[in-house]
Design an enzyme around this catalytic site. Structure first.
Site, short mmCIF file in Angstrom:
data_model
loop_
_atom_site.label_atom_id
_atom_site.label_comp_id
_atom_site.label_asym_id
_atom_site.label_seq_id
_atom_site.Cartn_x
_atom_site.Cartn_y
_atom_site.Cartn_z
N THR A 114 34.20 -79.95 -70.87
CA THR A 114 34.94 -81.00 -69.95
C THR A 114 35.07 -82.18 -70.72
O THR A 114 34.93 -83.35 -70.25
CB THR A 114 33.89 -81.40 -68.80
OG1 THR A 114 33.25 -80.26 -68.26
CG2 THR A 114 34.90 -81.88 -67.57
N ARG A 116 29.89 -83.30 -67.13
CA ARG A 116 30.19 -83.45 -65.80
C ARG A 116 28.81 -84.07 -65.19
O ARG A 116 28.88 -84.49 -63.98
CB ARG A 116 30.36 -82.25 -65.01
CG ARG A 116 31.76 -81.85 -65.36
CD ARG A 116 32.12 -80.64 -64.17
NE ARG A 116 32.47 -79.26 -64.66
CZ ARG A 116 32.09 -78.20 -63.91
NH1 ARG A 116 31.96 -78.30 -62.93
NH2 ARG A 116 32.41 -77.23 -64.70
N LYS A 144 41.13 -72.76 -75.15
CA LYS A 144 40.53 -72.10 -73.98
C LYS A 144 41.54 -71.90 -73.13
O LYS A 144 42.44 -72.71 -72.75
CB LYS A 144 39.71 -73.42 -73.36
CG LYS A 144 39.02 -73.08 -71.90
CD LYS A 144 38.02 -74.18 -71.74
CE LYS A 144 38.10 -74.08 -70.27
NZ LYS A 144 36.48 -74.54 -69.84
N GLU A 164 27.84 -74.15 -73.85
CA GLU A 164 28.51 -75.10 -73.57
C GLU A 164 28.04 -76.19 -72.56
O GLU A 164 27.77 -75.52 -71.29
CB GLU A 164 30.14 -74.66 -73.23
CG GLU A 164 31.05 -75.80 -73.05
CD GLU A 164 32.29 -75.41 -72.27
OE1 GLU A 164 32.74 -74.18 -72.85
OE2 GLU A 164 32.96 -75.90 -71.46
#
Ligand SMILES: O=C(O)C(=O)C[C@H](O)[C@H](O)COP(=O)(O)O
Length: 204
Positions: free
Chosen positions: A65, A41, A125, A37
């Site tokens: 994110t 960011r 998640k 993943e």
């Protein structure tokens, strides 16, 4: 097979330099962790995803994110094969549902998990795992929500990962410890591979 069952640990990676992406992904895959993943960011994130998608065929590359429908479109356009978000909004989950790729929307409460389950989304998640209540919290959710499974992420360490993986409602765990910032900056891919191999061994 579900995204949660491909590997016991999903490395959450922050890539500042797109040139790091391919060797970093190769090290993780060699260590036994193919599901990666890349967090959105950094400015280099989408380029990193595209390079890994093109050059590391054994990696299952996705983005983290993911916060907006635009992030969903950009991720899939770059080659992401799954999407992960820290939380869930109605517009985000709608975009995820039409993205065509698997996704793990973030949830931290029973109500959030129930709202997603109502829409047929039962793989989530759990974020921020440790801060939101950690192991005892997830254990408490397993009774009333037996059909919902989680990838807890946030504050998980190599020492605590195995206890999470032993819970019936946990498929895998996520974390940044596989790719320490100093190792990535130094290009110490042997260290990354070793950390990945130790994590891969958590579920034989
Ligand atoms: O970037 C994202 O998509 C997030 O939602 C946050 C990350 O999952 C955590 O930052 C994990 O970080 P550690 O606690 O260091 O393992």
């Amino acid at each position: 097979m579900s995204l949660l069952d491909l590997a016991p640990v999903v490395p959450v990676v922050v890539i500042d330099e797109a040139d790091s992406a391919v060797p970093l992904a190769r090290a993780l895959v060699s260590g036994g962790l193919p599901v990666i993943e890349v967090t959105l960011r950094t400015a280099a994130a989408l380029e990193a995803v595209a390079r890994i998608a093109a050059e590391v065929p054994d990696a299952v590359i996705g983005t983290g994110t993911v916060r907006t429908p635009q992030d969903v479109t950009a991720s899939v356009g770059a080659g992401a094969r799954f999407l992960v978000s820290p939380g869930t909004t109605p517009s985000l989950v709608a975009a995820m549902l039409t993205s065509g790729v698997p996704f793990l929307p973030g949830a931290a409460t029973a109500s959030e998990a129930m709202a997603l389950a109502e829409r047929g989304v039962k793989e989530l998640k759990f974020f921020p795992a440790e801060a939101a209540g950690g192991l005892p919290y997830l254990k408490s959710l397993a009774g009333p929500l037996p059909d919902v499974r989680f990838c807890p992420t946030g504050g998980i360490r190599p020492e605590t990962a195995a206890a999470y993986l032993a819970l019936p409602n946990v498929g895998c765990v996520g974390g940044t410890w596989l790719t320490p910032a100093d190792a990535v900056a130094a290009g110490d891919w042997a260290r990354v591979e070793k950390l990945a191999a130790e994590a891969a061994a958590l579920r034989p």
